[in-house]
Design an enzyme around this catalytic site. Structure first.
Site, PDB file in Angstrom:
ATOM      1  N   ASP A 169      -0.639  -2.761   7.425  1.00  0.00           N
ATOM      2  CA  ASP A 169      -1.654  -1.764   7.078  1.00  0.00           C
ATOM      3  C   ASP A 169      -1.035  -0.372   6.959  1.00  0.00           C
ATOM      4  O   ASP A 169      -0.064  -0.056   7.657  1.00  0.00           O
ATOM      5  CB  ASP A 169      -2.742  -1.776   8.167  1.00  0.00           C
ATOM      6  N   ASN A 208      -0.340   1.261   3.833  1.00  0.00           N
ATOM      7  CA  ASN A 208       0.407   1.567   2.598  1.00  0.00           C
ATOM      8  C   ASN A 208      -0.221   2.750   1.856  1.00  0.00           C
ATOM      9  O   ASN A 208       0.487   3.636   1.370  1.00  0.00           O
ATOM     10  CB  ASN A 208       0.386   0.365   1.638  1.00  0.00           C
ATOM     11  N   ARG A 228      -2.313   5.189   2.984  1.00  0.00           N
ATOM     12  CA  ARG A 228      -2.183   6.482   3.677  1.00  0.00           C
ATOM     13  C   ARG A 228      -0.750   7.005   3.642  1.00  0.00           C
ATOM     14  O   ARG A 228      -0.508   8.192   3.472  1.00  0.00           O
ATOM     15  CB  ARG A 228      -2.665   6.347   5.134  1.00  0.00           C
ATOM     16  N   TRP A 229       0.209   6.088   3.774  1.00  0.00           N
ATOM     17  CA  TRP A 229       1.621   6.494   3.708  1.00  0.00           C
ATOM     18  C   TRP A 229       1.888   7.198   2.373  1.00  0.00           C
ATOM     19  O   TRP A 229       2.524   8.255   2.323  1.00  0.00           O
ATOM     20  CB  TRP A 229       2.510   5.253   3.845  1.00  0.00           C
ATOM     21  N   THR A 242      -9.673 -11.491   1.345  1.00  0.00           N
ATOM     22  CA  THR A 242     -10.748 -11.752   0.385  1.00  0.00           C
ATOM     23  C   THR A 242     -11.566 -10.472   0.185  1.00  0.00           C
ATOM     24  O   THR A 242     -11.975 -10.144  -0.925  1.00  0.00           O
ATOM     25  CB  THR A 242     -11.623 -12.914   0.912  1.00  0.00           C
ATOM     26  N   ASN A 276     -10.444  -7.513   0.211  1.00  0.00           N
ATOM     27  CA  ASN A 276      -9.703  -6.532  -0.593  1.00  0.00           C
ATOM     28  C   ASN A 276     -10.113  -6.561  -2.069  1.00  0.00           C
ATOM     29  O   ASN A 276      -9.832  -5.624  -2.813  1.00  0.00           O
ATOM     30  CB  ASN A 276      -8.183  -6.747  -0.490  1.00  0.00           C
ATOM     31  N   PHE A 277     -10.809  -7.619  -2.497  1.00  0.00           N
ATOM     32  CA  PHE A 277     -11.307  -7.649  -3.882  1.00  0.00           C
ATOM     33  C   PHE A 277     -12.332  -6.542  -4.129  1.00  0.00           C
ATOM     34  O   PHE A 277     -12.647  -6.242  -5.276  1.00  0.00           O
ATOM     35  CB  PHE A 277     -11.901  -9.020  -4.231  1.00  0.00           C
ATOM     36  N   ARG A 311      -7.856  -3.237  15.108  1.00  0.00           N
ATOM     37  CA  ARG A 311      -8.752  -4.361  14.834  1.00  0.00           C
ATOM     38  C   ARG A 311      -7.981  -5.460  14.117  1.00  0.00           C
ATOM     39  O   ARG A 311      -6.867  -5.241  13.641  1.00  0.00           O
ATOM     40  CB  ARG A 311      -9.978  -3.920  14.023  1.00  0.00           C
ATOM     41  N   SER A 354      -9.533  -7.516  11.640  1.00  0.00           N
ATOM     42  CA  SER A 354      -9.995  -7.613  10.246  1.00  0.00           C
ATOM     43  C   SER A 354     -10.033  -9.029   9.677  1.00  0.00           C
ATOM     44  O   SER A 354      -9.520  -9.262   8.580  1.00  0.00           O
ATOM     45  CB  SER A 354      -9.128  -6.711   9.351  1.00  0.00           C
TER      46      SER A 354
HETATM   47  C1  FPP Z   1      -2.938  -2.558   3.497  1.00  0.00           C
HETATM   48  O1  FPP Z   1      -2.696  -1.161   3.371  1.00  0.00           O
HETATM   49  C2  FPP Z   1      -2.035  -3.298   2.618  1.00  0.00           C
HETATM   50  C3  FPP Z   1      -2.431  -4.138   1.628  1.00  0.00           C
HETATM   51  C4  FPP Z   1      -3.845  -4.396   1.293  1.00  0.00           C
HETATM   52  C5  FPP Z   1      -1.423  -4.823   0.784  1.00  0.00           C
HETATM   53  C6  FPP Z   1      -0.243  -5.390   1.528  1.00  0.00           C
HETATM   54  C7  FPP Z   1       0.719  -5.954   0.559  1.00  0.00           C
HETATM   55  C8  FPP Z   1       2.049  -5.756   0.591  1.00  0.00           C
HETATM   56  C9  FPP Z   1       2.731  -4.989   1.675  1.00  0.00           C
HETATM   57  C10 FPP Z   1       2.900  -6.379  -0.472  1.00  0.00           C
HETATM   58  C11 FPP Z   1       3.388  -7.708   0.005  1.00  0.00           C
HETATM   59  C12 FPP Z   1       4.025  -8.483  -1.072  1.00  0.00           C
HETATM   60  C13 FPP Z   1       4.073  -9.851  -1.100  1.00  0.00           C
HETATM   61  C14 FPP Z   1       4.749 -10.558  -2.211  1.00  0.00           C
HETATM   62  C15 FPP Z   1       3.468 -10.694  -0.040  1.00  0.00           C
HETATM   63  P1  FPP Z   1      -3.884  -0.253   2.824  1.00  0.00           P
HETATM   64  O2  FPP Z   1      -3.821  -0.240   1.351  1.00  0.00           O
HETATM   65  O3  FPP Z   1      -5.190  -0.759   3.395  1.00  0.00           O
HETATM   66  O4  FPP Z   1      -3.520   1.131   3.420  1.00  0.00           O
HETATM   67  P2  FPP Z   1      -4.569   2.266   3.845  1.00  0.00           P
HETATM   68  O5  FPP Z   1      -5.430   1.680   4.942  1.00  0.00           O
HETATM   69  O6  FPP Z   1      -3.695   3.364   4.337  1.00  0.00           O
HETATM   70  O7  FPP Z   1      -5.351   2.611   2.624  1.00  0.00           O
END
Ligand code: FPP
Length: 241
Positions: free
Chosen positions: A17, A19, A21-22, A63, A65-66, A190, A192
């Site tokens: 989790d 990605n 925010r980073w 699921t 995330n859709f 959590r 999730s």
């Molecule tokens: C959650 O961060 C991350 C995801 C929904 C995607 C995770 C997928 C990868 C790391 C790629 C993996 C690749 C393969 C081939 C398995 P977020 O987007 O919810 O972050 P946020 O909460 O900060 O918005």
């Protein structure tokens, strides 16, 4: 770090989790965050296998995330196809068997094709297992198992009296041991809807680090934390990991 004397989780899971925010904090697009997250996954997975972990489950796409924007879902699906097709030699070389958990419905044909190819190509690998959860929901996994058990009862293959934890386990998406340790990055506390059945006695760990920034040193710290936990499994005797 030297892992001698440390207990390793037999089945480790990572909820990757943070990605988005980073990326946002760095003035980048969310997609760039996911791309960086995919590189982190490869680095951490290979490090974990090198240190002796055998089974790793990762939450790549729920699921739920859709519900995200079409662009973000599209980008993530492209990223899965790219990573599975371009990097799959890494898992072949490292003798890691790649498997998937989740419902196939709603996934694009090219995503399914890339999943099937890497599953077949790595089917005989023995050194480690990478279980990628894609279009995955823990509650749906339990629902799907229940439906398949019901079908087998109606077909006369099993009886209601046969149902117990052991039998139920056999109807889950994958035949993996229960989870010992969960790492969820980003500071959200959590689970999730991730692997609910398998997590019954898992130790949970929530480092406040966004997934793309998670390093092998952070992984070492997670394993040290796992070794500090007293696991009692409902009893009152302290069992070491
Ligand atoms: C959650 O961060 C991350 C995801 C929904 C995607 C995770 C997928 C990868 C790391 C790629 C993996 C690749 C393969 C081939 C398995 P977020 O987007 O919810 O972050 P946020 O909460 O900060 O918005």
């Amino acid at each position: 770090m030297n892992y001698e004397g440390l207990t390793l989780p037999k089945h480790l899971t990572i909820i990757m989790d943070g990605n988005g925010r980073w990326a946002t904090e760095r003035g980048l697009t969310r997609s760039e965050g996911h791309l960086e997250g995919s590189k982190t996954l490869e680095k951490i997975a290979l490090y974990a296998y090198e240190k002796g972990i055998k089974i790793l489950s990762v939450f790549a796409f729920s699921t739920e995330n859709f519900k995200r924007s079409k662009e973000e879902v599209g980008y993530l699906m492209d990223l899965f196809v790219n990573m599975l097709n371009k990097r799959h030699y890494v898992f072949k070389e490292k003798d890691v068997k790649v498997i998937f958990s989740g419902r196939r419905e709603l996934l694009r044909k090219d995503v399914l094709a890339a999943m099937d190819k890497i599953t077949n190509d790595t089917a005989n690998n023995k050194s480690g297992i990478l279980n990628i959860c894609l279009n995955y929901s823990g509650q749906d996994e339990i629902v799907d198992a229940t439906k398949n058990i019901s079908r087998d009862i109606l077909a006369g293959k099993i009886k209601i009296e046969d149902i117990d934890r052991h039998l139920f386990h056999q109807y889950l998406y994958q035949d993996l041991p229960d989870i010992d340790f969960v790492i969820r990055t980003s500071g959200e506390n959590r689970i999730s809807n991730f692997m609910l059945w398998q997590m019954a006695y898992a130790e949970l760990y929530f480092p406040k680090i966004y997934f793309p920034a998670f390093t092998t040193a952070d992984f070492d710290e997670a394993i040290l934390e796992f070794n500090r936990r007293n696991r009692r499994f409902g009893g009152n005797e302290t069992k070491s990991n």
